[in-house]
Design an enzyme around this catalytic site. Structure first.
Site, PDB file in Angstrom:
ATOM      1  N   HIS A  67       0.834  -1.203   0.000  1.00 56.80           N
ATOM      2  CA  HIS A  67       0.000   0.000   0.000  1.00 56.80           C
ATOM      3  C   HIS A  67       0.871   1.255   0.000  1.00 56.80           C
ATOM      4  CE1 HIS A  67      -2.200   3.148   2.365  1.00 56.80           C
ATOM      5  NE2 HIS A  67      -3.125   2.885   1.462  1.00 56.80           N
ATOM      6  N   GLU A  70       2.225   1.832  -3.433  1.00 53.73           N
ATOM      7  CA  GLU A  70       1.170   2.395  -4.297  1.00 53.73           C
ATOM      8  C   GLU A  70       1.129   3.915  -4.167  1.00 53.73           C
ATOM      9  OE1 GLU A  70      -3.134   3.710  -3.591  1.00 53.73           O
ATOM     10  OE2 GLU A  70      -2.919   1.615  -2.964  1.00 53.73           O
ATOM     11  N   HIS A  71       1.154   4.410  -2.928  1.00 54.83           N
ATOM     12  CA  HIS A  71       1.133   5.856  -2.700  1.00 54.83           C
ATOM     13  C   HIS A  71       2.348   6.530  -3.322  1.00 54.83           C
ATOM     14  CE1 HIS A  71      -1.951   6.909   0.578  1.00 54.83           C
ATOM     15  NE2 HIS A  71      -2.256   5.696   0.137  1.00 54.83           N
ATOM     16  N   GLU A 142      -4.004   8.101   7.754  1.00 55.44           N
ATOM     17  CA  GLU A 142      -5.007   7.267   7.079  1.00 55.44           C
ATOM     18  C   GLU A 142      -5.343   6.046   7.926  1.00 55.44           C
ATOM     19  OE1 GLU A 142      -5.305   4.532   3.033  1.00 55.44           O
ATOM     20  OE2 GLU A 142      -3.972   6.270   3.034  1.00 55.44           O
TER      21      GLU A 142
END
Length: 430
Positions: A67, A70-71, A142
């Site tokens: 993840h 991905e960012h 987040e």
């Protein structure tokens, strides 16, 4: 370029494997105003332990790194890639799941430039120590945001109760502590291992001309250099058949309790087509008994054990699978007890040929309606492709199912040691 013709649904998919191993699928829908493109790597949050390219020893990377990667791919040395898509009139996004990371755009114009942008930014990583440290604070926020959401906590809490060791039990974004251990070198290691074109799929659907689009993609890939296609060696822990915790709960500031019943599915022995059949049967049976028109749902609702938030889902993938049922309830203990009883009663319940024919028709109708969505087609085609299944084989597989298949599936589906209950309780109940 090969044509895959599906006469039953009047669709043609154009496909080609590039010299570097990238698999490309194009679906022309000239009646559509928009075009949807998705670039997916067969790499998700569960891929924590693997042998890096060019090495012999396995490594285990920090939780949440897929993840995090991905960012970071959207951030280049001189710009944010989202701005590139905005200038081209496109909407861009990305997501990381347990098994995949995908980058996507939707646009109604300048499609060729948007496809180029999609390919180029994903295939041109830039990570610096400074930007990695900055991102840790963003992702930590987040994670904290999701930790405050009762629905998310109940979903992942159920999975964590089902699994002892398997990394599916870890939140896809990782934890606030785990992401602090991610380094620039870790990101490059994961990227070089899992983002090789041979481990990726590009699907473009919409108002496109297939031959011109395929030529453009071919030229784009031929202009880049990649090492020889690596063999990816992933490693997963041995996972017992029984659940980690039969009962578990947390307290949160909610007014109504949330109660979930999870079923740990046996999937590691299933091939792609077998996995598809199991997924279809599970979803059809759950819909038959637990949808708003189902007998089980009616009983639960009539006895004030559930409300309109009650839902169910099944996810079967490589290495793991689970079914989760539940929602808000004023009587969590009574509700979960009755849902567990109902799951066990499935073995005694018989589905007539007539009822099963109706179940199939409903499933076929749902599938055919979903095919009106470019996003559904592209996402699901890519998902099934990684499992060795063609999305458009779903329809004939549904049609081939019989009530005997459902009866046989029910006999081996539910076992008490594979069921877990998870609750989010109001804090005042402590």
């Amino acid at each position: 370029m090969e044509e895959l013709v599906y006469d039953q649904i009047n669709e043609t998919v154009y496909t080609e494997t590039m010299d570097n191993g990238l698999k490309v699928f194009l679906l022309a829908k000239p009646e559509m105003a928009k075009t949807f493109g998705i670039f997916t790597t067969n790499y998700g949050s569960i891929d924590q332990t693997f042998t890096p390219i060019g090495q012999e020893e396995k490594v285990t990377v920090p939780e949440g790194i897929a993840h995090f990667l991905e960012h970071k791919l959207f951030e280049k040395e001189d710009r944010d890639v989202f701005q590139d898509f905005t200038k081209l009139g496109a909407s861009a996004n990305a997501f990381t799941s347990f098994t995949k990371t995908a980058y996507l755009f939707t646009a109604t114009s300048q499609i060729e430039k948007n496809v180029e942008t999609l390919l180029n930014f994903v295939q041109d990583p830039y990570f610096s120590e400074e930007s990695v440290e900055k991102e840790k604070g963003i992702i930590a926020q987040e994670i904290r945001m999701y930790d405050d959401q009762p629905d998310w906590r109940s979903f992942f809490g159920t999975i964590q109760s089902l699994y002892h060791h398997h990394p599916v039990k870890v939140d896809i974004a990782g934890t606030v502590d785990s992401i602090q251990n991610i380094t620039k070198d870790d990101l490059y290691t994961c990227y070089e291992t899992f983002y090789h074109p041979s481990n990726m799929v590009l699907f473009v659907a919409g108002n496109i001309e297939p031959e011109a689009m395929m030529k453009q993609i071919r030229e784009n890939q031929d202009s880049k250099e990649f090492p020889a296609a690596p063999e990816i060696n992933r490693s997963y822990p041995n996972e017992p058949a029984e659940v980690a915790k039969a009962n578990n709960s947390i307290t949160m500031p909610v007014t109504t309790a949330k109660a979930m019943v999870g079923v740990k599915e046996k999937v590691t022995h299933l091939t792609g087509k077998e996995l598809l059949r199991a997924e279809l049967l599970s979803s059809m049976i759950l819909d038959y008994y637990f949808s708003k028109s189902g007998a089980f749902y009616e009983e639960l609702y009539r006895n004030d054990l559930i409300d309109d938030s009650f839902q169910f889902e099944t996810e079967l993938d490589r290495q793991f699978g689970f079914t989760i049922l539940g929602g808000d309830t004023r009587k969590p203990e009574e509700m979960t007890k009755r849902v567990k009883e109902m799951l066990h009663e499935l073995k005694e319940n018989s589905i007539s040929d007539e009822d099963f024919t109706r179940m199939k028709r409903k499933k076929i109708g749902q599938f055919m309606r979903a095919l009106n969505s470019l996003e559904f087609i592209a996402n699901q085609f890519t998902h099934y492709h990684t499992l060795g299944v063609d999305l458009f084989d779903v329809l004939p597989v549904i049609e081939s199912l019989t009530s005997n298949d459902a009866e046989e599936y029910l006999q081996h589906w539910i076992n008490e040691e594979a069921i877990s209950v998870f609750q989010v309780k109001p804090q005042e109940d402590e």
